[in-house]
Scaffold this active site. Structure first.
Site, PDB file in Angstrom:
ATOM      1  N   ARG A  31       0.818  -1.218   0.000  1.00 15.73           N
ATOM      2  CA  ARG A  31       0.000   0.000   0.000  1.00 15.73           C
ATOM      3  C   ARG A  31       0.856   1.274   0.000  1.00 15.73           C
ATOM      4  O   ARG A  31       1.968   1.272   0.511  1.00 15.73           O
ATOM      5  CB  ARG A  31      -0.968   0.009   1.177  1.00 15.73           C
ATOM      6  N   CYS A  52      26.537  14.250  31.503  1.00 15.85           N
ATOM      7  CA  CYS A  52      25.755  13.003  31.567  1.00 15.85           C
ATOM      8  C   CYS A  52      25.721  12.488  33.000  1.00 15.85           C
ATOM      9  O   CYS A  52      26.758  12.303  33.614  1.00 15.85           O
ATOM     10  CB  CYS A  52      26.368  11.952  30.650  1.00 15.85           C
ATOM     11  N   CYS A  55      27.725   9.012  33.336  1.00 16.14           N
ATOM     12  CA  CYS A  55      29.169   8.878  33.076  1.00 16.14           C
ATOM     13  C   CYS A  55      29.940   8.801  34.409  1.00 16.14           C
ATOM     14  O   CYS A  55      29.512   9.366  35.422  1.00 16.14           O
ATOM     15  CB  CYS A  55      29.667  10.062  32.249  1.00 16.14           C
ATOM     16  N   ASN A  77      17.986   3.156  41.759  1.00 18.22           N
ATOM     17  CA  ASN A  77      17.370   4.238  40.998  1.00 18.22           C
ATOM     18  C   ASN A  77      16.979   5.384  41.940  1.00 18.22           C
ATOM     19  O   ASN A  77      16.282   5.171  42.928  1.00 18.22           O
ATOM     20  CB  ASN A  77      16.137   3.690  40.264  1.00 18.22           C
ATOM     21  N   HIS A 116      30.437   6.648  27.203  1.00 18.56           N
ATOM     22  CA  HIS A 116      29.168   7.294  26.884  1.00 18.56           C
ATOM     23  C   HIS A 116      28.724   7.024  25.444  1.00 18.56           C
ATOM     24  O   HIS A 116      27.532   7.048  25.128  1.00 18.56           O
ATOM     25  CB  HIS A 116      29.334   8.801  27.099  1.00 18.56           C
ATOM     26  N   ASN A 156      15.703   0.074  27.740  1.00 15.17           N
ATOM     27  CA  ASN A 156      15.009   0.930  26.777  1.00 15.17           C
ATOM     28  C   ASN A 156      16.082   1.611  25.977  1.00 15.17           C
ATOM     29  O   ASN A 156      16.884   2.351  26.541  1.00 15.17           O
ATOM     30  CB  ASN A 156      14.224   2.038  27.496  1.00 15.17           C
ATOM     31  N   GLY A 162      11.529   6.280  24.794  1.00 19.31           N
ATOM     32  CA  GLY A 162      11.396   6.972  26.073  1.00 19.31           C
ATOM     33  C   GLY A 162      12.649   6.880  26.919  1.00 19.31           C
ATOM     34  O   GLY A 162      12.631   7.224  28.099  1.00 19.31           O
ATOM     35  N   SER A 164      15.848   8.067  28.551  1.00 20.58           N
ATOM     36  CA  SER A 164      16.121   9.443  28.926  1.00 20.58           C
ATOM     37  C   SER A 164      17.564   9.871  28.665  1.00 20.58           C
ATOM     38  O   SER A 164      17.883  11.046  28.783  1.00 20.58           O
ATOM     39  CB  SER A 164      15.799   9.621  30.414  1.00 20.58           C
ATOM     40  N   HIS A 167      23.593   7.292  27.206  1.00 21.91           N
ATOM     41  CA  HIS A 167      24.649   6.479  27.840  1.00 21.91           C
ATOM     42  C   HIS A 167      24.139   5.030  27.952  1.00 21.91           C
ATOM     43  O   HIS A 167      23.012   4.814  28.399  1.00 21.91           O
ATOM     44  CB  HIS A 167      24.969   7.039  29.232  1.00 21.91           C
ATOM     45  N   HIS A 169      22.781   1.912  29.112  1.00 23.31           N
ATOM     46  CA  HIS A 169      22.320   1.486  30.431  1.00 23.31           C
ATOM     47  C   HIS A 169      21.001   0.743  30.329  1.00 23.31           C
ATOM     48  O   HIS A 169      20.290   0.855  29.337  1.00 23.31           O
ATOM     49  CB  HIS A 169      22.128   2.700  31.356  1.00 23.31           C
ATOM     50  N   GLN A 171      17.759  -1.123  33.096  1.00 22.33           N
ATOM     51  CA  GLN A 171      17.136  -0.998  34.410  1.00 22.33           C
ATOM     52  C   GLN A 171      16.750  -2.368  34.942  1.00 22.33           C
ATOM     53  O   GLN A 171      16.630  -3.336  34.182  1.00 22.33           O
ATOM     54  CB  GLN A 171      15.874  -0.145  34.311  1.00 22.33           C
ATOM     55  N   GLU A 185       2.868 -15.921  30.798  1.00 19.03           N
ATOM     56  CA  GLU A 185       3.888 -16.860  30.314  1.00 19.03           C
ATOM     57  C   GLU A 185       4.115 -17.998  31.301  1.00 19.03           C
ATOM     58  O   GLU A 185       4.454 -19.110  30.902  1.00 19.03           O
ATOM     59  CB  GLU A 185       5.201 -16.119  30.014  1.00 19.03           C
ATOM     60  N   HIS A 298      14.552 -16.647  28.269  1.00 21.68           N
ATOM     61  CA  HIS A 298      14.568 -16.007  26.946  1.00 21.68           C
ATOM     62  C   HIS A 298      14.556 -14.492  27.103  1.00 21.68           C
ATOM     63  O   HIS A 298      14.225 -13.974  28.172  1.00 21.68           O
ATOM     64  CB  HIS A 298      13.363 -16.464  26.107  1.00 21.68           C
ATOM     65  N   GLU A 319      -5.645  -1.997  16.829  1.00 23.09           N
ATOM     66  CA  GLU A 319      -4.704  -2.706  17.704  1.00 23.09           C
ATOM     67  C   GLU A 319      -4.891  -2.347  19.167  1.00 23.09           C
ATOM     68  O   GLU A 319      -4.697  -3.162  20.054  1.00 23.09           O
ATOM     69  CB  GLU A 319      -3.277  -2.398  17.267  1.00 23.09           C
TER      70      GLU A 319
HETATM   71  P1  H2U Z   1      15.643   5.408  31.147  1.00 21.42           P
HETATM   72  O1  H2U Z   1      16.710   5.959  30.287  1.00 21.42           O
HETATM   73  O2  H2U Z   1      15.110   4.082  30.641  1.00 21.42           O
HETATM   74  O3  H2U Z   1      14.578   6.432  31.401  1.00 21.42           O
HETATM   75  O4  H2U Z   1      16.332   5.073  32.546  1.00 21.42           O
HETATM   76  C1  H2U Z   1      17.069   5.975  33.278  1.00 21.42           C
HETATM   77  C2  H2U Z   1      16.747   5.770  34.729  1.00 21.42           C
HETATM   78  O5  H2U Z   1      17.729   6.441  35.491  1.00 21.42           O
HETATM   79  C3  H2U Z   1      15.394   6.342  35.125  1.00 21.42           C
HETATM   80  O6  H2U Z   1      14.614   5.314  35.692  1.00 21.42           O
HETATM   81  C4  H2U Z   1      17.136   7.005  36.617  1.00 21.42           C
HETATM   82  C5  H2U Z   1      15.747   7.404  36.172  1.00 21.42           C
HETATM   83  O7  H2U Z   1      14.847   7.355  37.261  1.00 21.42           O
HETATM   84  N1  H2U Z   1      17.974   8.088  37.081  1.00 21.42           N
HETATM   85  C6  H2U Z   1      18.569   8.039  38.325  1.00 21.42           C
HETATM   86  O8  H2U Z   1      18.354   7.066  39.051  1.00 21.42           O
HETATM   87  N2  H2U Z   1      19.399   9.037  38.726  1.00 21.42           N
HETATM   88  C7  H2U Z   1      19.655  10.141  37.988  1.00 21.42           C
HETATM   89  O9  H2U Z   1      20.410  10.973  38.411  1.00 21.42           O
HETATM   90  C8  H2U Z   1      18.989  10.343  36.705  1.00 21.42           C
HETATM   91  C9  H2U Z   1      18.157   9.209  36.188  1.00 21.42           C
HETATM   92 ZN    ZN Z   2      27.425   9.195  29.731  1.00 19.50          ZN
END
Ligand code: H2U
Ligand code: ZN
Length: 352
Positions: A31, A52, A55, A77, A116, A156, A162, A164, A167, A169, A171, A185, A298, A319
């Protein structure tokens, strides 16, 4: 009327892990497209970014300072979604339509590398192996907390998902209760195991190896496929050959093999549109205490891109209201990923 051909005719496919269906409409790939215009985003980053928060040596947004780390670095976190000390709630009576339960958890951030400018695809296998070891150790540590029910390790990747911060990383969210996808599952894998005496995914990978048409990459200990029931255009699953239920059970050579196949899958993704490919990926391991029967380790990669660096697939309309749908078949997607060079596009022309 001609005979049914899954490469041509609309059909639905069953996901035996979630027991949900996906619509496949291969005839729609012809299409016309008048939506988003493509432009390739730039992705040039320095090896160290003084601004950052991930870093080494830098101050985080929450005020803490990162150590001068040289390999993998894990911290709690600072803006955790779940907290360990949430007070217990009065249980909502069964049948109540307004139901809530307190939820406790532990959330961590895992920096994959001090660099980074790297991504999993651009890290060398020995460095990815250190991330694998960290994930395995974190799983063991968090599941040893008596009230933790499940540990979700994920990444992510890319602003589109999304994420943020570029660098490299991921979670970890460890929760007291079992999340929705894991509950689905668990039931499917445990029912299958009780009925057949081996894991659902062992039988599935045998079928995929026989046909070969959805394979993306394989090695001695892992296979990567576009699952038969994939929802996202270039969705993949990485499955261990040995039916272990956690990363922690993987032997030395299996951990190396996992690092290698993660590099291979992410490299192919980046090479698809010559960009750092966005995705959400995560490992599905057995819950900490219950529902372990038949669990087979997996990872799922869910990348949102469809036909170029900027044209993404949204789960909207039908969807969102009815069921997921895809146009290009999983077989076509796998063939495209398989055909891509194994060397990362940014490293082409560089001596290894
Ligand atoms: P995302 O890039 O998937 O959003 O994950 C970054 C995570 O890092 C996010 O959950 C955490 C945010 O809460 N974070 C910290 O713990 N300390 C920071 O100084 C900035 C971000
Ligand atoms: Zn960095």
């Amino acid at each position: 009327m001609t005979h049914f051909d899954p490469a041509q005719h609309p059909h639905r496919r069953f996901n035996p892990l979630t027991r949900e269906w996906v619509l496949v409409s291969p005839h729609r790939t012809q299409r016309p497209w008048q939506g988003q215009i493509e432009k390739t985003p730039q992705d040039e980053r320095p090896p160290f970014d003084p601004s950052c928060y991930l870093c080494p040596g830098n101050e985080r947004a929450g005020g803490a300072r990162n150590p001068d780390y040289s390999s993998v670095y894990v911290f709690d976190n600072d803006f955790a979604t779940l907290l360990p000390h949430t007070p217990a709630a009065v249980p909502t009576p069964a049948g109540n339509l307004l139901r809530a339960e307190a939820e406790r958890g532990i959330c961590r951030v895992v920096c994959f590398s001090p660099r980074h400018d790297l991504t999993l695809a651009e890290m060398d296998p020995a460095a990815i192996r250190r991330v694998v070891d960290c994930w395995a150790d974190q799983f063991a540590e968090l599941t040893s907390v008596p009230w933790i029910g499940y540990v979700q390790i994920f990444e992510n990747r890319g602003a589109m998902m999304g994420c943020s911060n570029p660098h490299p990383h991921g979670q970890i969210w460890a929760s007291a209760s079992i999340p929705n996808e894991i509950a689905k599952e668990s039931t499917a894998q445990s029912d299958y195991f009780l009925e057949h005496g081996h894991t659902l995914l062992s039988d599935y990978i045998s079928l995929e190896e026989q046909s070969g048409e959805r394979l993306v990459a394989t090695n001695d200990h892992f296979i990567a496929v576009v699952p038969y029931w994939a929802v996202w255009p270039f969705e993949t699953m990485v499955i261990s050959r040995r039916p272990v239920s956690t990363l922690h059970e993987l032997h030395d050579n299996e951990r190396d093999a996992l690092a290698t196949i993660l590099k291979s899958v992410t490299t192919r993704y980046d090479n698809l549109f010559d960009i750092s490919f966005p995705y959400s990926m995560g490992f599905h391991q057995r819950p900490a205490r219950t529902g372990a029967q038949g669990w087979h380790l997996h990872a799922h990669f869910h990348p949102p891109l469809l036909r170029s660096a900027t044209v993404r697939k949204f789960l909207v309309g039908y969807e969102m209201l009815a069921m997921p749908q895809r146009d290009i078949t999983p077989e076509t997607a796998a063939a495209r990923l398989r055909a891509l060079p194994a060397v990362h596009y940014r490293q082409k022309g560089l001596t290894p």
